[in-house]
Design an enzyme around this catalytic site. Structure first.
Site, mmCIF file in Angstrom:
data_model
loop_
_atom_site.group_PDB
_atom_site.id
_atom_site.type_symbol
_atom_site.label_atom_id
_atom_site.label_comp_id
_atom_site.label_asym_id
_atom_site.label_seq_id
_atom_site.Cartn_x
_atom_site.Cartn_y
_atom_site.Cartn_z
ATOM 1 N N HIS A 224 0.602 -0.959 -0.111
ATOM 2 C CA HIS A 224 0.277 -0.357 -0.039
ATOM 3 C C HIS A 224 0.957 0.957 0.005
ATOM 4 C CE1 HIS A 224 -0.245 1.749 4.145
ATOM 5 N NE2 HIS A 224 0.779 0.588 4.525
ATOM 6 N N CYS A 351 1.812 7.374 11.007
ATOM 7 C CA CYS A 351 1.562 5.824 11.746
ATOM 8 C C CYS A 351 1.434 6.494 12.818
ATOM 9 C CB CYS A 351 2.411 4.996 11.508
ATOM 10 S SG CYS A 351 3.253 4.648 9.770
#
Length: 778
Positions: A224, A351
């Site tokens: 991804h 993240c």
């Protein structure tokens, strides 16, 4: 409302510059995945024709992956993504060393090494498996220099006793790449057998990889990050490297990773591989051109923000990543600005769910402000020249909105001698109170538009540059800059501002102008300053500290016996939201605080807005009526239910419960617990549409900052009340608390805070759009 920048049109197309977090699935990859789901949906483990057709996709993708990463005889194992690959590599290495350690009789001290700028998945996984397998090795971070390069001397010293070394090819926050050849030489010269994993997620498609020519044992990849769907990835495992299956079960992937293969994901990944290998009609942008794209973005950013600081060297970072900070702006402010311009960027690493300091930049030894304000702008090899052109134009236009909002200066139009702008056209109107915040601390700027006079109260160093820009941009006359007391938790910037804007002014301690006029109120004499048609009265209110004072902005006193008409009470730390200022400093006095609270009540009454120097729970402002409902000690003082002695006794006990620090802040209020959140009405797009049709009196308010509102907003939200001016809005609407208000912002966070603040202050019909513009196009 501010005029829209000429280059910005509604609606704005999306410019996505957060490719290091994830990427869109390219049409070719999406088509391949969909086709596989519809026509080649067989199980690759099945022996019938449908299964054989499916297996062909798996085999083709594996061979493509081997060619792309230069795997030679090494294995390619398909996974759900990089995190699984990291787990598999670490588990494999540590299970193997566990066997070795069990046979060893020496008492050597072992370590597990990882790069200090490594993705958090690596050290966390090391800690997890080190504990689970009871290896109990010391986990050590390999330092990096100011350019993000790993310390080879440290590796050479530590690696002989290391059980595993984990590094990364390209950093996800800065794009800094490591010298794999030098790492290889350093590691193997000092420990030929140590397991070595290299996180190659950000390297795929951006650098050339020939893993078989290195001694790397494990290398995880993720689809991804390069235009494939989420949930598909792969890892390289060097021939004869120790391996333990992370997922056991049906024996897929030759028993190395069980579970039915993600065939649609593999088909999509195969299309991406075909583009990388030049086997597709579509192709990726050459790396040379990507460098030109980066330089174009750098030029646009430098034009838009001349004082920009780039947090990494371009000499040792891939072309697709920029990491920068803009002095005077937090990462959230720049993200909000770019979001309003429909440009997607991130703060450091996406993240993490919270906008915090960048541990990567901290490890590089960069100044704290750069770490706290870091913005990452990243793109992928599918980026086009047209998209870059639009992005650059949009960046410049977004910065121009900051100029119109007086958060930055158009230096071409500044007269440096008079400190006035040559033109104030297209600037947002500013009249009344503006709140600045840094952490839990507050500064207050009051502006009288007619006379262009201003006063700045409790000046914070974090907002000093912004304030000075605002004063210069609007050509305001600063009457005074004043601290309500000597602050223990932060350093005032009062002297610096006074030196620049009030060099000839003589002041008393804390900045109150010397020789101020006096007036009599209820038999007491007070000094005051004139601000347009208002007075600012100084009231000594010791208790929190012996030098504490309150500043009351009120209507002029025409009769000393009449009640003051106070608009704002800047009371320092005497009264805080759901709290009273602490009284256990060396210069504190609980008895004096008791008297100050009584005096304040007599001067400001129940409903004047209180503007303290701290706001720990984002409540913005308060009043005595609101505070007495939830603060029993304050209520007892105001209603004369306790005397000085009893108050002092209770206050001593209360202060003992103060948590001295909240993060890096010294707590200045006797906070016992978090404030109870007020529940407000929440709308989604459908319910708000229905409510608007039902009520013709509903007022829709956008509470983002003016530059965000100017760049992009829904025309139905015709009013703009930014959070920095919410207290002014509360004052203006004091007689209109039955009005129905619905607030909106970018994501629903700010609108919820503002709605809760209004409800707490007695606004009866307030709600907000849950999810904001991010989730709804109302």
């Amino acid at each position: 409302m501010m005029n829209l920048p000429k280059n910005i049109q509604q609606p704005l197309s999306l410019i996505y510059l957060d490719a290091n977090a994830t990427t869109q699935v390219l049409p070719q990859a999406a088509s391949a995945a969909l086709s596989t789901m519809e026509t080649l949906f067989g199980n690759p483990s099945s022996s019938h024709i449908s299964g054989l057709q499916a297996k062909q996709i798996v085999d083709k993708t594996r061979q493509q992956a081997k060619r792309i990463v230069g795997a030679a005889e090494g294995k390619i194992i398909f996974t759900s993504g990089a995190t699984e690959g990291i787990q598999t590599a670490i588990l494999s290495a540590l299970v193997n060393v566990k066997k070795t350690l069990n046979k060893s009789l020496n008492n050597k001290s072992y370590s597990l090494l990882y790069g200090a700028t490594e993705h958090k998945a690596v050290p966390e996984s090391l800690k997890h498996w080190n504990k689970i397998l009871e290896i109990n090795a010391e986990i050590k971070a390999i330092p990096v220099d100011e350019k993000g390069q790993l310390d080879m001397a440290f590796i050479a010293k530590e690696v002989p006793n290391a059980l595993m070394v984990c590094t990364m090819a390209v950093n996800n926050e800065t794009g800094v790449y490591q010298d794999i050849s030098l790492l290889d030489q350093t590691i193997r010269t000092n420990n030929p057998n140590v397991a070595w994993m290299v996180d190659c997620v950000q390297a795929l498609g951006k650098t050339d990889l020939v893993l078989a020519q290195t001694s790397i044992d494990y290398a995880p990849f993720s689809g991804h990050k390069l235009y494939a769907p989420k949930g598909i990835g792969f890892m390289y495992v060097k021939e004869k490297a120790p391996f333990t299956a992370f997922i056991a079960g049906g024996g897929q992937e030759s028993g190395l990773r069980s579970g039915t293969e993600n065939l649609p994901g593999l088909a999509a990944l195969s299309e991406i591989f075909s583009m990388l290998l030049g086997e597709s009609e579509a192709s990726f942008t050459p790396i040379k051109t990507l460098h030109l794209y980066r330089q174009q973005l750098v030029s646009a950013l430098t034009q838009a923000f001349p004082e920009i600081t780039f947090n990494h060297s371009f000499e040792n970072s891939v072309a697709t990543t920029l990491n920068f900070a803009i002095p005077g702006f937090s990462s959230k402010e720049i993200m909000d600005l770019f979001d309003a311009a429909n440009i997607r960027v991130s703060s450091g690493s996406a993240c993490s769910s919270k906008v915090t300091r960048s541990f990567v930049l901290d490890a590089m030894g960069l100044p704290a402000w750069q770490s706290e304000s870091a913005i990452r702008m990243s793109f992928g090899p599918a980026m086009t020249q047209t998209e870059i052109d639009i992005a650059c134009s949009r960046i410049v236009s977004a910065a121009q909105a900051l100029v119109q909002s007086c958060l930055t200066l158009d230096k071409k139009n500044i007269d440096t001698q008079t400190m006035n702008t040559s033109s104030t056209t297209n600037k947002t109107e500013l009249d009344g109170l503006v709140q600045f915040k840094a952490g839990g601390s507050c500064s207050w700027l009051y502006v009288d538009k007619k006379t262009r006079s201003a006063v700045f109260i409790d000046p914070l160093s974090e907002v000093s540059e912004r304030l000075q820009t605002l004063l210069t941009c609007r050509g305001l006359n600063l009457v005074a800059v004043i601290d309500t007391h000597g602050h223990a938790d932060h350093k005032s910037c009062r002297n610096g501002i006074a030196k620049k804007f009030l060099a000839e002014q003589q002041t008393e301690y804390l900045g109150w102008p010397a020789g101020a006029q006096t007036t009599t109120i209820h038999g007491q004499t007070f000094q005051y300053l004139i601000l347009g048609d208002k007075w600012l009265i100084k009231v000594a209110t010791p208790g929190h500290t012996d030098d504490s004072m309150s500043l009351l902005l009120c209507d002029p006193v025409t009769d000393s016996a009449e009640k003051l008409q106070v608009h704002y009470a800047f009371c320092g730390d005497l009264i805080l939201m759901d709290s009273i200022g602490r009284s256990n400093f060396s210069t504190s006095s609980a008895p004096a605080m008791y008297s100050s609270l009584k005096l304040m009540k007599s001067l400001i009454g129940n409903n004047s807005l209180i503007c303290p120097s701290h706001d720990y729970h984002n409540e913005f402002t308060t009043c005595l009526e609101t505070e007495m409902k939830r603060n029993s000690l304050l209520r007892q003082v105001i209603n004369s239910e306790i005397d000085i002695e009893e108050f002092t006794s209770k206050k001593i006990k209360m202060d003992k419960d103060i948590i001295n620090e909240s993060g890096s802040e010294i707590m200045c209020g006797a906070l016992i617990g978090a404030c109870q959140k007020v529940v407000v009405r929440e709308y989604d797009s459908a319910s708000l549409t229905k409510a608007v049709k039902k009520s013709s009196d509903m007022k829709l308010i956008d509470i983002r900052e003016p530059h965000e509102y100017a760049l992009q907003h829904d025309e139905k939200f015709t009013s703009n009340v930014p959070l920095t001016r919410l207290v002014q809005f509360v004052k203006e609407q004091q007689q209109n608390k039955e009005q129905e208000f619905v607030l909106v912002c970018r994501s629903g966070g700010r609108s919820q805070l503002a709605a809760q603040a209004l409800a707490r202050l007695g606004f009866e019909n307030v709600g907000h759009l849950k999810g904001g513009y991010a989730l709804h196009q109302y």
